[in-house]
Design a protein around this motif. Structure first.
Motif, PDB file in Angstrom:
ATOM      1  N   MET B  17       0.838  -1.206   0.000  1.00  0.00           N
ATOM      2  CA  MET B  17       0.000   0.000   0.000  1.00  0.00           C
ATOM      3  C   MET B  17       0.875   1.259   0.000  1.00  0.00           C
ATOM      4  SD  MET B  17      -3.118   0.855  -0.173  1.00  0.00           S
ATOM      5  CE  MET B  17      -4.001  -0.629   0.223  1.00  0.00           C
ATOM      6  N   PHE B  20       2.302   1.758  -3.338  1.00  0.00           N
ATOM      7  CA  PHE B  20       1.250   2.226  -4.250  1.00  0.00           C
ATOM      8  C   PHE B  20       1.050   3.739  -4.074  1.00  0.00           C
ATOM      9  CE2 PHE B  20      -3.356   3.291  -4.434  1.00  0.00           C
ATOM     10  CZ  PHE B  20      -3.546   3.165  -5.806  1.00  0.00           C
ATOM     11  N   ASP B  57      -2.264   6.380   6.887  1.00  0.00           N
ATOM     12  CA  ASP B  57      -3.173   5.355   7.383  1.00  0.00           C
ATOM     13  C   ASP B  57      -3.364   5.627   8.878  1.00  0.00           C
ATOM     14  OD1 ASP B  57      -4.685   3.085   7.560  1.00  0.00           O
ATOM     15  OD2 ASP B  57      -2.993   1.696   7.635  1.00  0.00           O
ATOM     16  N   SER B  90      -7.803   5.240   4.977  1.00  0.00           N
ATOM     17  CA  SER B  90      -8.016   4.101   5.867  1.00  0.00           C
ATOM     18  C   SER B  90      -9.066   3.147   5.326  1.00  0.00           C
ATOM     19  CB  SER B  90      -8.439   4.612   7.247  1.00  0.00           C
ATOM     20  OG  SER B  90      -8.645   3.529   8.108  1.00  0.00           O
ATOM     21  N   GLY B  91      -8.935   1.907   5.746  1.00  0.00           N
ATOM     22  CA  GLY B  91      -9.908   0.897   5.324  1.00  0.00           C
ATOM     23  C   GLY B  91     -11.135   0.896   6.207  1.00  0.00           C
ATOM     24  N   LYS B 112     -10.291   3.128   1.763  1.00  0.00           N
ATOM     25  CA  LYS B 112      -9.642   2.190   0.858  1.00  0.00           C
ATOM     26  C   LYS B 112     -10.707   1.267   0.286  1.00  0.00           C
ATOM     27  CE  LYS B 112      -5.342   1.964   3.470  1.00  0.00           C
ATOM     28  NZ  LYS B 112      -4.568   1.182   4.431  1.00  0.00           N
ATOM     29  N   PRO B 113     -10.618   0.750  -0.890  1.00  0.00           N
ATOM     30  CA  PRO B 113      -9.571   1.079  -1.851  1.00  0.00           C
ATOM     31  C   PRO B 113      -9.927   2.324  -2.660  1.00  0.00           C
ATOM     32  CG  PRO B 113     -10.929  -0.706  -2.713  1.00  0.00           C
ATOM     33  CD  PRO B 113     -11.515  -0.308  -1.383  1.00  0.00           C
ATOM     34  N   ILE B 114      -8.897   2.979  -3.166  1.00  0.00           N
ATOM     35  CA  ILE B 114      -9.115   4.155  -4.011  1.00  0.00           C
ATOM     36  C   ILE B 114      -8.197   4.022  -5.227  1.00  0.00           C
ATOM     37  CG2 ILE B 114      -7.453   5.553  -2.722  1.00  0.00           C
ATOM     38  CD1 ILE B 114      -9.240   7.987  -3.315  1.00  0.00           C
ATOM     39  N   THR B 115      -8.671   4.424  -6.376  1.00  0.00           N
ATOM     40  CA  THR B 115      -7.840   4.249  -7.580  1.00  0.00           C
ATOM     41  C   THR B 115      -6.764   5.340  -7.648  1.00  0.00           C
ATOM     42  OG1 THR B 115      -9.184   5.649  -8.994  1.00  0.00           O
ATOM     43  CG2 THR B 115      -9.833   3.338  -8.841  1.00  0.00           C
ATOM     44  N   ALA B 116      -5.747   5.063  -8.450  1.00  0.00           N
ATOM     45  CA  ALA B 116      -4.638   6.014  -8.605  1.00  0.00           C
ATOM     46  C   ALA B 116      -5.152   7.354  -9.131  1.00  0.00           C
ATOM     47  CB  ALA B 116      -3.598   5.430  -9.557  1.00  0.00           C
TER      48      ALA B 116
END
Lengths: 130, 321
Positions: B17, B20, B57, B90-91, B112-116
């Protein structure tokens, strides 16, 4: 919550959408990194299950491990394991030992299935070090 | 497109993560990315680098994300301003966590999740949008629990000289009461921000301090005959700090209505511009030229900070430019 059985083991489209890049280089980087790191987390979760420690600290650790693994799965599209982690995390936070124990056993089934998919896709994209 | 270089710090204890986030932050034009896998490393980066945006996070070992945010907002880091944009990534979105984040004036909460692509847009948005952040003292008072566990000892702080004093109105009143002889003389030793100063004024305060600190570092490595690479590195930092001061001042000036204040402050900044240009181009092998420049910078500093821009009225304590 969706049934774990109906979810895809590995959804490559999800990974491509997340990284915004479908190149072999990105796929290899993401999946090999995931394979390496997730294996460590799964191992720790399985070890914790074998020792069956149910103290507050142990449960908090389990919740944290599941939380991190869930994030990783979401990033690469490992939907089945992500769903399982979600259930385990919730059970650990709620001190629901019955669910925790029964769902943790599913790791032995879901993880090898994911691992073989990972290896296959990595090989298809030219990664030889699996 | 961002006009200047911004430092973005991403913090996540999951390597995948973190990589990323780091990869995405690096892709944003005009951004330089730093990454940290734990709160301790993140705190060190915040202490040593002027971070402009923090993405963190929450659930981590060591200082957690919330502890880190508390320390940023309460102004615990020497190089990083307390009012930088902060994005929680955060998830989990637990109510208690969100409430605490709101009290720290976190700029965004990404699940989360989030795209680029989404993340890039968020980074660009928060670097270009100013959010009103309260003073560091406000956040410090908000939760003293974390500080007991995590504050950096004073001797480890890199900036020990504050050229601008942030005043608590009550404390100030007490100080005036006890000093019957020459309170005016005391007050003129510092620039006084208006009592209800917005984040903009505190930004100037921080940028001035950062600039002073970086010039001082440059001076130290230069007179200490350090390696040219170290001198170059400190010179670069000092130039960046100076650029940032101009940038922040320009941004705030557009939004401010206090003409008199800006007239004076601007005059002083204009005098700094040729010095900054010289600092950027001076040949460090020419010892006497560099020393002369440093002397002129120190004169500028004394001229700027020894004359108050904002003074207090005798009667009601209200300030005017």
């Amino acid at each position: 919550m969706a049934d774990t059985a109906t979810l895809p083991v590995l959804d490559l489209n999800m990974l491509i959408a997340m990284y915004g890049d479908g190149s072999a280089e990105t796929i290899i980087l993401a999946l090999s990194g995931f394979r390496r790191e997730a294996a460590h987390y799964v191992q720790q979760l399985q070890d914790a299950g074998q020792h069956n420690v149910t103290t507050d600290n142990a449960l908090a650790d389990t919740a944290r491990l599941c939380h991190s693994l869930k994030s990783m799965c979401g990033l690469v599209g490992a939907a089945k394991l992500m769903q399982l982690c979600m259930i385990l995390e919730q059970a650990a936070r709620q001190h629901d030992l019955t669910t925790l124990q029964s769902e943790r056993l599913k790791l032995a089934e879901v993880w090898p299935e994911l691992l073989s998919q990972l290896d296959l896709i990595l090989l298809q994209h030219g990664y030889v070090d699996v | 497109m961002l006009l200047k270089n911004f430092n973005v710090l991403v913090v996540d204890d999951v390597v995948l993560m973190c990589d990323f986030l780091y990869g995405v932050a690096k892709k944003v034009p005009g951004c330089y990315a730093f990454k940290a896998l734990d709160g301790k490393t993140a705190a060190e980066t915040l202490e040593n680098e002027a971070i402009d945006l923090l993405i963190t996070d929450i659930e981590m070992k060591g200082p957690t994300g919330l502890e880190l945010i508390y320390r940023v907002r309460s102004g615990s880091f020497a190089s990083t301003s307390h009012d930088i944009p902060i994005i929680i990534f955060s998830g989990n979105a637990y109510l208690e966590l969100i409430q605490q984040s709101i009290s720290y004036d976190v700029n965004d909460f990404l699940a989360k999740p989030i795209t680029a692509d989404q993340l890039i847009r968020k980074i660009q948005h928060h670097l270009q949008t100013e959010k009103q952040i309260k003073s560091a003292a406000h956040y410090l008072a908000l939760n003293s629990d974390f500080s007991a566990k995590t504050t950096v000892p004073d001797e480890n702080r890199k900036v020990s000289v504050a050229i601008v004093r942030e005043l608590n109105p009550k404390a100030e009143a007490e100080a005036v009461d006890t000093d019957t002889s020459g309170k005016k003389a005391d007050e003129k030793d510092f620039l006084f921000w208006p009592e209800h100063a917005t984040t903009g004024y505190f930004q100037i305060d921080r940028r001035l301090r950062n600039f002073a600190f970086n010039i001082s570092c440059f001076h130290n490595v230069f007179v200490g005959n350090c390696k040219p690479v170290a001198i170059e590195s400190e010179r670069k930092r000092a130039c960046e700090a100076c650029d940032y001061l101009f940038h922040i001042a320009k941004n705030i000036r557009h939004k401010e209505r206090r003409q008199q204040f800006w007239l004076l402050f601007n005059q002083r900044l204009e005098k700094l511009k040729p010095l900054a240009a010289e600092l950027n181009s001076v040949n460090i092998k020419h010892h006497s030229q560099v020393l002369l420049l440093l002397k002129r910078l120190s004169y500028w500093w004394m001229q700027t900070c020894n004359r108050p821009i904002i003074q207090k009225n005798d009667d009601d304590g209200a300030e005017h430019g």
